[in-house]
Design an enzyme around this catalytic site. Structure first.
Site, mmCIF file in Angstrom:
data_model
loop_
_atom_site.group_PDB
_atom_site.id
_atom_site.type_symbol
_atom_site.label_atom_id
_atom_site.label_comp_id
_atom_site.label_asym_id
_atom_site.label_seq_id
_atom_site.Cartn_x
_atom_site.Cartn_y
_atom_site.Cartn_z
ATOM 1 C CE1 TYR A 129 18.465 -1.182 8.409
ATOM 2 C CE2 TYR A 129 16.913 -0.076 6.952
ATOM 3 C CZ TYR A 129 17.453 -0.257 8.205
ATOM 4 O OH TYR A 129 16.983 0.476 9.268
ATOM 5 C CB SER A 185 13.458 0.164 9.769
ATOM 6 O OG SER A 185 13.410 1.062 8.666
#
Length: 254
Positions: free
Chosen positions: A152, A139
């Site tokens: 995250y 990501s």
């Protein structure tokens, strides 16, 4: 495509499902891994007219069950030469001082430990057969911090660095490693999972944005896999046109 068998984690929905469909169209046999057996079997049925597939309904953090399932693969699926580590999740958007520790631990277990574990299980076979490609779905959160991203983002930074270190260790073999790093992707369960089923809150994330779609990421994965054998794409960062790396946050009161 020279590769014959792909294992895809998180294959039941979203990006994983789109990758499975795209590889099926290229004649690759599929091992579909996710927790929800009914959805996997539905996808298996949908793809049955174009490729063979095998279902493993398993929580990828269950190391014992996953290892046993891989050991029991039918012979025609045992030579995995594509591993797509797609399974991953974000939980919560609170600041580090308010976040739920259980959410942090779950993200680390799924996004880092499970990803590393399944890679370690399958990588020796790829090296021994002189054929393979590990594609990790990371990501942009691993590169660009944002408020509430905390653990995250850290897990996705792990995915990027783990991929680059795999490439370093695989030097001298034909096995390849790539990190695909998307920005905002709609038409998936990502935000719904992050906000624990709050559909209204999840939908607000994409308001006014023409977000990436799962097929965009699938197309990127296929492109990486179809490069000539002497080419390795280390990492690929992808954003929708309506998104850009954000400026650093600041507090005017300070």
């Amino acid at each position: 495509m020279d590769y014959k068998v792909a294992l895809i984690t998180g294959a039941s929905t979203g990006i994983g499902k789109a990758i499975a469909e795209s590889l099926a169209q290229r004649g690759v046999k599929l091992i579909l891994v996710a927790r929800r057996k009914e959805q996997l079997e539905r996808l298996q049925q949908e793809l049955s007219n174009i490729t063979e597939s095998y279902v493993i309904a398993c929580d990828i953090t269950d190391k014992i069950k996953l290892a046993a399932a891989l050991e029991q693969l039918p012979a025609s699926f045992s030579a995995v030469d594509i591993l797509v580590n797609n399974a991953g999740l974000a939980l919560g958007l609170k600041g580090a001082q308010e976040a739920d520790w259980n959410d942090w631990e779950t993200m680390i277990n799924v996004n880092c430990i499970a990803l590393a574990h399944i890679t370690r299980l399958l990588l020796p076979g790829m090296v021994a057969r002189h054929c393979g490609h590990v594609v990790n779905i990371g990501s942009i959160a691993g590169t660009y911090p944002y408020q509430g991203g905390n653990v995250y983002g850290a897990t996705k930074a792990f995915v990027e660095q783990f991929t680059l270190n795999l490439k370093a260790d695989l030097l001298g073999t034909p096995v390849r490693a790539t990190s695909i790093e998307p920005g905002m992707v709609g038409q998936s369960e990502f935000s719904l999972v992050r906000f624990k089923g709050d559909k209204e809150q999840a939908e607000k994330v994409y308001e006014g944005i023409d977000a990436l779609q799962p097929i965009d990421i699938a197309n990127s994965v296929v492109w990486v896999l179809e490069q000539p054998k002497h080419v390795n794409i280390n990492r690929m960062e992808i954003m929708p046109v309506g998104q850009a790396p954000s400026r650093p946050a600041y507090d005017k009161k300070q």
